[in-house]
Design a protein around this motif. Sequence first.
Motif, PDB file in Angstrom:
ATOM      1  N   ALA A 166      79.543 103.263 -53.679  1.00 12.91           N
ATOM      2  CA  ALA A 166      80.186 103.093 -54.745  1.00 12.91           C
ATOM      3  C   ALA A 166      80.046 101.424 -55.173  1.00 12.91           C
ATOM      4  O   ALA A 166      80.021 100.459 -54.320  1.00 12.91           O
ATOM      5  N   ASN A 167      80.114 101.284 -56.531  1.00 11.75           N
ATOM      6  CA  ASN A 167      80.322 100.084 -56.911  1.00 11.75           C
ATOM      7  C   ASN A 167      81.576  99.636 -57.389  1.00 11.75           C
ATOM      8  O   ASN A 167      82.115  98.564 -57.751  1.00 11.75           O
ATOM      9  N   LYS A 168      82.472 100.583 -57.552  1.00 11.37           N
ATOM     10  CA  LYS A 168      84.068 100.545 -57.707  1.00 11.37           C
ATOM     11  C   LYS A 168      84.893 101.275 -56.848  1.00 11.37           C
ATOM     12  O   LYS A 168      84.452 102.471 -56.449  1.00 11.37           O
ATOM     13  N   ILE A 169      86.153 100.790 -56.689  1.00 10.05           N
ATOM     14  CA  ILE A 169      87.184 101.581 -55.982  1.00 10.05           C
ATOM     15  C   ILE A 169      88.508 101.228 -56.660  1.00 10.05           C
ATOM     16  O   ILE A 169      88.939 100.431 -57.214  1.00 10.05           O
ATOM     17  N   PHE A 170      89.255 102.541 -56.787  1.00  6.93           N
ATOM     18  CA  PHE A 170      90.709 102.501 -57.375  1.00  6.93           C
ATOM     19  C   PHE A 170      91.437 102.448 -55.936  1.00  6.93           C
ATOM     20  O   PHE A 170      91.440 103.404 -55.052  1.00  6.93           O
ATOM     21  N   SER A 186     101.329  99.649 -56.003  1.00 13.77           N
ATOM     22  CA  SER A 186     100.695  99.477 -57.534  1.00 13.77           C
ATOM     23  C   SER A 186      99.209 100.078 -57.437  1.00 13.77           C
ATOM     24  O   SER A 186      98.747 100.474 -56.213  1.00 13.77           O
ATOM     25  N   PHE A 187      98.869 100.493 -58.627  1.00 12.28           N
ATOM     26  CA  PHE A 187      97.587 101.156 -58.724  1.00 12.28           C
ATOM     27  C   PHE A 187      96.579  99.948 -59.396  1.00 12.28           C
ATOM     28  O   PHE A 187      96.637  99.790 -60.383  1.00 12.28           O
ATOM     29  N   ILE A 188      95.228  99.673 -58.812  1.00 14.11           N
ATOM     30  CA  ILE A 188      94.527  98.669 -59.359  1.00 14.11           C
ATOM     31  C   ILE A 188      92.969  98.950 -59.135  1.00 14.11           C
ATOM     32  O   ILE A 188      92.508  99.870 -58.184  1.00 14.11           O
ATOM     33  N   LEU A 189      92.072  98.504 -59.964  1.00 15.91           N
ATOM     34  CA  LEU A 189      90.679  98.883 -60.080  1.00 15.91           C
ATOM     35  C   LEU A 189      89.949  97.644 -59.406  1.00 15.91           C
ATOM     36  O   LEU A 189      90.173  96.375 -59.767  1.00 15.91           O
ATOM     37  N   VAL A 190      89.068  97.908 -58.492  1.00 16.79           N
ATOM     38  CA  VAL A 190      88.462  96.856 -57.822  1.00 16.79           C
ATOM     39  C   VAL A 190      86.936  96.895 -57.987  1.00 16.79           C
ATOM     40  O   VAL A 190      86.351  98.026 -57.802  1.00 16.79           O
ATOM     41  N   ASP A 191      86.124  95.763 -58.305  1.00 15.76           N
ATOM     42  CA  ASP A 191      84.766  95.884 -57.979  1.00 15.76           C
ATOM     43  C   ASP A 191      84.405  95.594 -56.482  1.00 15.76           C
ATOM     44  O   ASP A 191      84.716  94.855 -55.810  1.00 15.76           O
ATOM     45  N   MET A 192      83.490  96.572 -56.114  1.00 15.52           N
ATOM     46  CA  MET A 192      83.197  96.535 -54.656  1.00 15.52           C
ATOM     47  C   MET A 192      82.310  95.189 -54.252  1.00 15.52           C
ATOM     48  O   MET A 192      82.151  94.931 -53.199  1.00 15.52           O
ATOM     49  N   ASP A 193      81.695  94.749 -55.449  1.00 15.86           N
ATOM     50  CA  ASP A 193      80.929  93.507 -55.064  1.00 15.86           C
ATOM     51  C   ASP A 193      81.464  92.211 -54.932  1.00 15.86           C
ATOM     52  O   ASP A 193      81.049  91.083 -54.936  1.00 15.86           O
ATOM     53  N   THR A 194      83.042  92.511 -55.132  1.00 16.96           N
ATOM     54  CA  THR A 194      83.759  91.061 -55.114  1.00 16.96           C
ATOM     55  C   THR A 194      83.827  90.532 -53.730  1.00 16.96           C
ATOM     56  O   THR A 194      83.743  91.244 -52.760  1.00 16.96           O
ATOM     57  N   PRO A 195      83.722  89.167 -53.593  1.00 18.49           N
ATOM     58  CA  PRO A 195      83.740  88.497 -52.250  1.00 18.49           C
ATOM     59  C   PRO A 195      84.824  88.975 -51.605  1.00 18.49           C
ATOM     60  O   PRO A 195      86.046  89.051 -51.946  1.00 18.49           O
ATOM     61  N   GLY A 196      84.754  89.343 -50.199  1.00 18.56           N
ATOM     62  CA  GLY A 196      85.943  89.701 -49.317  1.00 18.56           C
ATOM     63  C   GLY A 196      85.947  91.273 -49.062  1.00 18.56           C
ATOM     64  O   GLY A 196      86.749  91.692 -48.223  1.00 18.56           O
ATOM     65  N   THR A 217      89.462  91.052 -47.658  1.00 19.22           N
ATOM     66  CA  THR A 217      89.969  89.818 -47.283  1.00 19.22           C
ATOM     67  C   THR A 217      90.221  88.746 -48.145  1.00 19.22           C
ATOM     68  O   THR A 217      88.867  88.504 -48.840  1.00 19.22           O
ATOM     69  N   ASP A 218      91.021  88.395 -48.514  1.00 20.15           N
ATOM     70  CA  ASP A 218      91.654  87.645 -49.800  1.00 20.15           C
ATOM     71  C   ASP A 218      90.563  87.940 -51.230  1.00 20.15           C
ATOM     72  O   ASP A 218      89.807  87.087 -51.653  1.00 20.15           O
ATOM     73  N   VAL A 219      90.690  89.295 -51.354  1.00 19.55           N
ATOM     74  CA  VAL A 219      89.828  89.772 -52.357  1.00 19.55           C
ATOM     75  C   VAL A 219      90.497  89.302 -53.735  1.00 19.55           C
ATOM     76  O   VAL A 219      91.916  89.728 -54.089  1.00 19.55           O
ATOM     77  N   ARG A 220      90.095  88.681 -54.722  1.00 26.64           N
ATOM     78  CA  ARG A 220      90.583  88.348 -55.938  1.00 26.64           C
ATOM     79  C   ARG A 220      90.226  89.000 -57.001  1.00 26.64           C
ATOM     80  O   ARG A 220      88.996  89.178 -57.371  1.00 26.64           O
ATOM     81  N   VAL A 221      91.313  89.969 -57.552  1.00 27.97           N
ATOM     82  CA  VAL A 221      91.013  90.688 -58.631  1.00 27.97           C
ATOM     83  C   VAL A 221      91.829  90.696 -59.834  1.00 27.97           C
ATOM     84  O   VAL A 221      92.953  90.339 -59.867  1.00 27.97           O
ATOM     85  N   PRO A 222      91.095  90.527 -61.011  1.00 30.05           N
ATOM     86  CA  PRO A 222      91.769  90.125 -62.299  1.00 30.05           C
ATOM     87  C   PRO A 222      93.131  90.962 -62.631  1.00 30.05           C
ATOM     88  O   PRO A 222      93.039  92.259 -62.131  1.00 30.05           O
ATOM     89  N   ALA A 223      94.030  90.405 -63.095  1.00 29.26           N
ATOM     90  CA  ALA A 223      95.312  91.160 -63.190  1.00 29.26           C
ATOM     91  C   ALA A 223      95.133  92.314 -64.141  1.00 29.26           C
ATOM     92  O   ALA A 223      95.845  93.250 -64.238  1.00 29.26           O
ATOM     93  N   GLU A 224      94.111  91.991 -65.141  1.00 30.03           N
ATOM     94  CA  GLU A 224      94.066  93.100 -66.185  1.00 30.03           C
ATOM     95  C   GLU A 224      93.444  94.119 -65.431  1.00 30.03           C
ATOM     96  O   GLU A 224      93.566  95.418 -66.284  1.00 30.03           O
TER      97      GLU A 224
END
Length: 398
Positions: A166-170, A186-196, A217-224
């Motif tokens: 996967a390159n994405k995870i909900f 909450s329900f959030i969408l995350v890019d698997m390539d994000t640092p952490g 680990t300290d993964v920063r995900v846009p609020a959008e």
Amino acid sequence: MDLNYTPEELAFQTEIRDFMAANLPARISDKVRHHKNLTKEDHDEWHAILAKPGYLTGHWPKEFGGLGWNAVERSIFDEEMSLACGPRIVPFGLNMLAPVLMAFGSKEQQDHYLPRIVDGTDWWCQGYSEPGSGSDLASLKMSAVRDGDHYILNGQKTWTTMGQYANKIFCLVRTNNEGKKQEGISFILVDMDTPGVEVRPIILLEGTHEVNEVWFTDVRVPAENLVGEQDKGWTYAKYLLVHERSGIAGVGMAMAGLAHLKDIAAKQVKDGKSLMEDPYFAARVAEVDVDLAAMRTTNLRVTQAENDGGPAGAETSMLKIKGTVIRQTINDLTRRALGPYAMPFVSEALDAGYNEEPIGPDYANPVAADYFNHRKTSIYGGSNEIQREIISKTMMGL
């Protein structure tokens, strides 16, 4: 409810059957037929083949680019694909996330993510379970703390199926620790390539790499990337689980599994008689056959009620329970039909190109692996014990 197909439905069945015969690559169907391991490339190829005529999203509403299939058409497609030995469609983006985005996502999220699910740009996986939060999913601890225009995620998800591809995870994350535990998710969408983000494999009992741990680990995900409202994720999670449980019932896969069982039993001959001629064994197979026919009818009834705008609730829990029990029973009877040949297995024998000395007949190779692997079906998607509680509370008022 009329269980006979109309002329239009019979024509649709023929259309799908002809499509499978003409377009399903023999190389891939042979892998499915002989229970060999499928690669990501195999899944991607089948995904693209189904996407071309729109069959991949036939069950999606027309306003989101689907064909708007009704319950019967969806059932026919699933059955014909399974009977043709087509690979199971990877459900995480198409059948799980997509309905949530259609119902609760923003217009921007729908416009961005839905086309990428269809064209295969994004391969999604599901971040629900945690080491201490499986059946009691509301007890999850993975945190998401708002920091300006981002959320900072910390925690762990486990049993993440196909997460290595996967390159994405909900994800379900905890954004509030006050009040009822369900109200702070909450329900959030995350890019698997994000640092952490780190994916660690879990090797299953039968030797396959199907599931993973995913660490944040300290993964920063846009609020959008938040779907819907903060702290309302439990509502969206329940909506998704209804779709997941209907899929876990696996009517088409059970039909294919039952046909495989009958074929194996017919090949086991002693004193001039096949195992299917043994009254005790034949009676057990007939019992499963009857249960499967009843579940197929129930599945049509439930999906039709959904199409007509009715709520999908405890009925999907019934399908989940019965579907997993039937599939496990088929696996058990297949194992019994093979006798000692079902005991030893070499995990490498499930890979294409394996040509070492066989242990028993070729069709025996995957039976033990399937038996072990499918023990999980009564646990994931909400354990069968939890589903019985849902039924008793919702339908019996207990």
